[in-house]
Design a protein around this motif. Structure first.
Motif, PDB file in Angstrom:
ATOM      1  N   GLN A 120       0.821  -1.207   0.000  1.00  0.00           N
ATOM      2  CA  GLN A 120       0.000   0.000   0.000  1.00  0.00           C
ATOM      3  C   GLN A 120       0.859   1.263   0.000  1.00  0.00           C
ATOM      4  N   LEU A 121       1.945   1.248   0.787  1.00  0.00           N
ATOM      5  CA  LEU A 121       2.811   2.424   0.827  1.00  0.00           C
ATOM      6  C   LEU A 121       3.485   2.648  -0.522  1.00  0.00           C
ATOM      7  N   SER A 122       3.862   1.592  -1.208  1.00  0.00           N
ATOM      8  CA  SER A 122       4.490   1.756  -2.526  1.00  0.00           C
ATOM      9  C   SER A 122       3.507   2.376  -3.514  1.00  0.00           C
ATOM     10  N   GLU A 123       2.222   1.979  -3.459  1.00  0.00           N
ATOM     11  CA  GLU A 123       1.221   2.575  -4.342  1.00  0.00           C
ATOM     12  C   GLU A 123       1.017   4.052  -4.005  1.00  0.00           C
ATOM     13  N   VAL A 124       1.034   4.381  -2.733  1.00  0.00           N
ATOM     14  CA  VAL A 124       0.861   5.781  -2.326  1.00  0.00           C
ATOM     15  C   VAL A 124       2.031   6.624  -2.820  1.00  0.00           C
ATOM     16  N   LEU A 125       3.249   6.105  -2.658  1.00  0.00           N
ATOM     17  CA  LEU A 125       4.420   6.871  -3.085  1.00  0.00           C
ATOM     18  C   LEU A 125       4.485   7.030  -4.597  1.00  0.00           C
ATOM     19  N   ARG A 126       4.004   6.027  -5.346  1.00  0.00           N
ATOM     20  CA  ARG A 126       4.044   6.123  -6.803  1.00  0.00           C
ATOM     21  C   ARG A 126       2.978   7.059  -7.356  1.00  0.00           C
ATOM     22  N   ARG A 127       1.850   7.163  -6.657  1.00  0.00           N
ATOM     23  CA  ARG A 127       0.732   7.934  -7.202  1.00  0.00           C
ATOM     24  C   ARG A 127       0.548   9.275  -6.508  1.00  0.00           C
ATOM     25  N   GLY A 128       0.943   9.365  -5.250  1.00  0.00           N
ATOM     26  CA  GLY A 128       0.662  10.588  -4.511  1.00  0.00           C
ATOM     27  C   GLY A 128       1.488  11.762  -4.963  1.00  0.00           C
ATOM     28  N   GLU A 129       2.783  11.563  -5.122  1.00  0.00           N
ATOM     29  CA  GLU A 129       3.658  12.661  -5.519  1.00  0.00           C
ATOM     30  C   GLU A 129       4.932  12.070  -6.081  1.00  0.00           C
ATOM     31  N   TRP A 130       5.484  12.771  -7.059  1.00  0.00           N
ATOM     32  CA  TRP A 130       6.713  12.292  -7.678  1.00  0.00           C
ATOM     33  C   TRP A 130       7.859  12.430  -6.690  1.00  0.00           C
ATOM     34  N   TRP A 159      18.053   3.048   8.374  1.00  0.00           N
ATOM     35  CA  TRP A 159      17.009   4.016   8.047  1.00  0.00           C
ATOM     36  C   TRP A 159      15.726   3.268   7.663  1.00  0.00           C
ATOM     37  N   LEU A 160      14.601   3.629   8.337  1.00  0.00           N
ATOM     38  CA  LEU A 160      13.308   2.966   8.099  1.00  0.00           C
ATOM     39  C   LEU A 160      12.203   4.020   8.030  1.00  0.00           C
ATOM     40  N   ILE A 161      11.088   3.633   7.415  1.00  0.00           N
ATOM     41  CA  ILE A 161       9.896   4.477   7.439  1.00  0.00           C
ATOM     42  C   ILE A 161       9.378   4.517   8.875  1.00  0.00           C
ATOM     43  N   THR A 162       9.103   5.689   9.397  1.00  0.00           N
ATOM     44  CA  THR A 162       8.749   5.853  10.808  1.00  0.00           C
ATOM     45  C   THR A 162       7.383   5.241  11.132  1.00  0.00           C
ATOM     46  N   PRO A 163       7.147   4.842  12.389  1.00  0.00           N
ATOM     47  CA  PRO A 163       5.847   4.282  12.786  1.00  0.00           C
ATOM     48  C   PRO A 163       4.695   5.263  12.578  1.00  0.00           C
ATOM     49  N   GLU A 164       4.936   6.560  12.793  1.00  0.00           N
ATOM     50  CA  GLU A 164       3.873   7.550  12.590  1.00  0.00           C
ATOM     51  C   GLU A 164       3.429   7.574  11.124  1.00  0.00           C
ATOM     52  N   SER A 165       4.374   7.393  10.216  1.00  0.00           N
ATOM     53  CA  SER A 165       4.022   7.350   8.799  1.00  0.00           C
ATOM     54  C   SER A 165       3.242   6.083   8.471  1.00  0.00           C
ATOM     55  N   ILE A 166       3.627   4.951   9.094  1.00  0.00           N
ATOM     56  CA  ILE A 166       2.941   3.686   8.830  1.00  0.00           C
ATOM     57  C   ILE A 166       1.491   3.754   9.280  1.00  0.00           C
ATOM     58  N   SER A 167       1.224   4.460  10.372  1.00  0.00           N
ATOM     59  CA  SER A 167      -0.150   4.546  10.873  1.00  0.00           C
ATOM     60  C   SER A 167      -1.089   5.266   9.907  1.00  0.00           C
ATOM     61  N   ALA A 168      -0.553   6.109   9.001  1.00  0.00           N
ATOM     62  CA  ALA A 168      -1.393   6.850   8.056  1.00  0.00           C
ATOM     63  C   ALA A 168      -1.477   6.171   6.697  1.00  0.00           C
ATOM     64  N   VAL A 169      -0.835   5.021   6.522  1.00  0.00           N
ATOM     65  CA  VAL A 169      -0.809   4.374   5.213  1.00  0.00           C
ATOM     66  C   VAL A 169      -2.204   3.980   4.755  1.00  0.00           C
ATOM     67  N   GLY A 170      -3.011   3.416   5.650  1.00  0.00           N
ATOM     68  CA  GLY A 170      -4.351   2.981   5.258  1.00  0.00           C
ATOM     69  C   GLY A 170      -5.205   4.127   4.735  1.00  0.00           C
ATOM     70  N   LEU A 171      -5.178   5.243   5.437  1.00  0.00           N
ATOM     71  CA  LEU A 171      -5.965   6.401   5.015  1.00  0.00           C
ATOM     72  C   LEU A 171      -5.449   6.961   3.690  1.00  0.00           C
ATOM     73  N   LEU A 172      -4.140   7.048   3.548  1.00  0.00           N
ATOM     74  CA  LEU A 172      -3.569   7.560   2.301  1.00  0.00           C
ATOM     75  C   LEU A 172      -3.833   6.606   1.140  1.00  0.00           C
ATOM     76  N   TYR A 173      -3.888   5.317   1.409  1.00  0.00           N
ATOM     77  CA  TYR A 173      -4.154   4.352   0.339  1.00  0.00           C
ATOM     78  C   TYR A 173      -5.576   4.521  -0.200  1.00  0.00           C
ATOM     79  N   GLU A 174      -6.507   4.817   0.696  1.00  0.00           N
ATOM     80  CA  GLU A 174      -7.876   5.077   0.231  1.00  0.00           C
ATOM     81  C   GLU A 174      -7.933   6.288  -0.688  1.00  0.00           C
ATOM     82  N   GLU A 175      -7.067   7.266  -0.432  1.00  0.00           N
ATOM     83  CA  GLU A 175      -7.064   8.495  -1.238  1.00  0.00           C
ATOM     84  C   GLU A 175      -6.271   8.337  -2.525  1.00  0.00           C
ATOM     85  N   TYR A 176      -5.123   7.658  -2.461  1.00  0.00           N
ATOM     86  CA  TYR A 176      -4.213   7.609  -3.603  1.00  0.00           C
ATOM     87  C   TYR A 176      -4.061   6.217  -4.198  1.00  0.00           C
TER      88      TYR A 176
END
Length: 573
Positions: free
Chosen positions: A96-106, A165-182
């Motif tokens: 889901q995060l990969s789809e958000v990063l590919r579609r949300g913003e370059w 270096w890892l994606i932070t937990p705060e960012s992971i918590s918003a992945v579901g909501l961002l996936y619905e949008e992007y």
């Protein structure tokens, strides 16, 4: 010397352990310490690279592109989940995060730091944190449901292991909501997997869908253009029809922008590079269309006011009306300038250039200032001169001027040029700076009426009183001559053979005065020719008595005006 060198070596030896300990202590402040890291995922495979921010994001994108979502989960900090949830949901969250990063913003991975400590490298020294290591980096900021969510990278260390270096937990918590949008739309979910192969920056199906997308948007714009044209013909004449006819193009582009935005939000979405390009382009088109509609409304209103208050553009109107028209044109240029600035600020704010490029713009401000100053010197100079003409009003729209020996009406004063209409209906376009830097005659500066001088060269025997009477009679009969008490006739010059006679008359405006001068000249010439041809200048040839005795004839001379030759014999005293 040997004793001094020994003491120096001893001091360095004692200081080295302290220095190393201090460095180790300082380094510990640039990562987050944790007891365990993704215990439910097991040991990270060798394909996972997490030492630097650039390496971590590039590894995540490569693994998700290959469908290795379980391995890509090792690049997420799943500490907010239990080990069982990490093993169960880690791969899905990575997808889901990969789809958000590919579609949300370059996301340009090359802009991320390639150092382990993410130290800010800034040769100019203008960055507020130049030379400082970091343990938390922003990747992208995305909007969903009216809120802004950040995707960030953090640096973590477990015990004595190497920091990663890892994606932070705060960012992971918003992945579901961002996936619905992007996330992928309903249409994309039904695209076969073989068409999801990536070619270049886009997927295979996107290379086909984007041209179709553009064709659909173009057809919509053409339909709006035609429909607005039909509506403008149905409207009554005057301001509504004029305004509607002038906004066909901007309304078509506004409709195209809005429809494209709706399709991108609810029907189809493309990869981040294409989506970012489309969104910037749509913002520019929408802002340009709205600004142009506003300018067309102002133009229509000013044109209506001009026709009602001033009418045709010439100097027969009262000077206050011409001054009003010039002020209206200045107001139009001011509105255009304000609109352009507002649209530009809106576009920059929407595409967030101030936030992403602010430091770069500040760093290169001096270079940009020099380049803009050199490249735009002529344009800026003309714009400033245009406002100077509009405020000082050395000329007004409708004034008659003599510019470089051309009689011209000032037809329009624009940002960079002045449009002049000559007496024979030609248009002369003059840069504003050049116009104001050259001397010119404003024949309408005070009043339109003009005093004209008519000159005739006559014989010394001409009756000036008779000419004066005929001139006054002709002038009073001519409809172009005004203020008959200003009529005058004088001998303004004399030679040994002729007189220079000047006649003065007043016309209601310069062109009319010039025409009256020409008509009265014709009448005076005809009167002299028909009634007193002896008044024409004559050339005198003087012969001596010796030439007369020999029977010599006068030499031929070139006569430049009508003349009769008289032979006069000089007598010796």
């Amino acid at each position: 010397m040997k004793t001094l060198a020994a003491w120096i070596l001893l001091a360095l030896a004692l200081a080295s352990p302290l220095s190393l300990a201090q460095i180790e202590e300082d380094d510990g402040r640039f990562w987050f310490t944790t007891d365990e890291l993704n215990a439910g995922l097991g040991q990270a495979p060798d394909e996972v690279r997490r030492v630097t921010p650039r390496e971590a994001v590039r590894s995540f994108m490569a693994l998700t592109e290959e469908g290795e979502f379980a391995k890509a989960a090792h690049l997420l900090n799943l500490s907010d989940l239990t080990p069982e949830e990490q093993a169960e949901r880690g791969g899905e969250l990575a997808r889901q995060l990969s789809e958000v990063l590919r579609r949300g913003e370059w996301l340009n991975v090359s802009n991320l730091p390639a150092r382990r400590d993410a130290l800010v490298e800034d040769a100019t020294g203008q960055h507020p944190r130049a030379g400082q290591p970091r343990r938390n980096l922003p990747l992208v900021s995305l909007d969903a449901r009216g809120e802004t969510y950040d995707i960030r990278l953090g640096r973590y260390r477990v015990g004595e292991d190497e920091a990663v270096w890892l994606i932070t937990p705060e960012s992971i918590s918003a992945v579901g909501l961002l996936y619905e949008e992007y996330g992928p739309s309903w249409l994309e979910q039904h695209i076969p997997d073989r068409f999801n192969t990536t070619y270049g920056m886009l997927k295979l199906w996107e290379w086909v869908a984007i041209p179709l997308f553009l064709v659909v948007i173009g057809l919509l714009g053409w339909g709006v253009f035609v429909m607005v044209g039909v509506v403008s013909r149905w409207l009554p004449g005057g301001m509504p029809r004029s305004f509607t006819a002038n906004v066909r193009v901007p309304l078509a582009f506004i409709a195209m922008s809005l429809m494209a935005q709706i399709l991108l939000d609810y029907v189809v979405s493309f990869s981040g590079a294409a989506t970012a390009s489309f969104r910037v382009l749509l913002i520019v088109i929408l802002a340009w269309g709205l600004g142009l509609v506003a300018l067309r409304l102002v133009d229509t209103f000013l044109l209506r006011m001009t026709r009602r208050l001033v009418g045709e553009i010439d100097d027969s109107k009262h000077r206050d009306e011409r001054k009003l028209l010039t002020s209206l044109y200045a107001l139009r240029r001011g509105i255009i300038l304000v609109t352009v600035i507002a649209v530009t600020v809106y576009i920059l704010a929407q595409i967030e250039l101030f936030g992403t490029l602010g430091l770069s713009l500040l760093a290169s401000a001096s270079v940009l200032t020099v380049l803009v100053g050199i490249a735009g010197q002529a344009v800026l100079g003309n714009i400033l001169s245009s406002f100077q003409v509009s405020l000082a009003k050395p000329v007004r729209i409708g004034d008659l001027v003599v510019f470089e020996d051309e009689w011209c009406y000032v037809e329009g004063i624009f940002y960079t040029f002045i449009r002049l209409r000559t007496w024979d209906e030609r248009r002369v376009i003059v840069p504003v700076r050049y116009f104001v830097s050259q001397p010119f005659q404003n024949l309408s500066a005070k009043e339109a009426k003009q005093y004209r001088r008519l000159v005739l060269h006559l014989h010394l025997s001409a009756d000036i009183g008779c000419l004066r009477e005929r001139f006054q009679a002709f002038a009073r009969e001519d409809e172009g001559v005004i203020e008959h008490d200003q009529l005058a006739c004088f001998v303004t010059g004399q030679t040994e053979t002729s007189l220079e006679v000047s006649f003065y008359l007043m016309g209601s405006e310069p062109i009319c005065a010039w025409e009256a001068e020409a008509r009265i000249r014709e009448k005076l010439v005809a009167y002299i020719r028909d009634h007193h041809p002896e008044w024409w200048p004559r050339e005198v040839v003087v012969l001596s008595h010796h030439d007369v005795a020999r029977g010599a004839r006068p030499a031929a001379r070139t006569v430049t005006r009508p003349a009769r030759v008289e032979d006069i014999t000089d007598r010796e005293p």
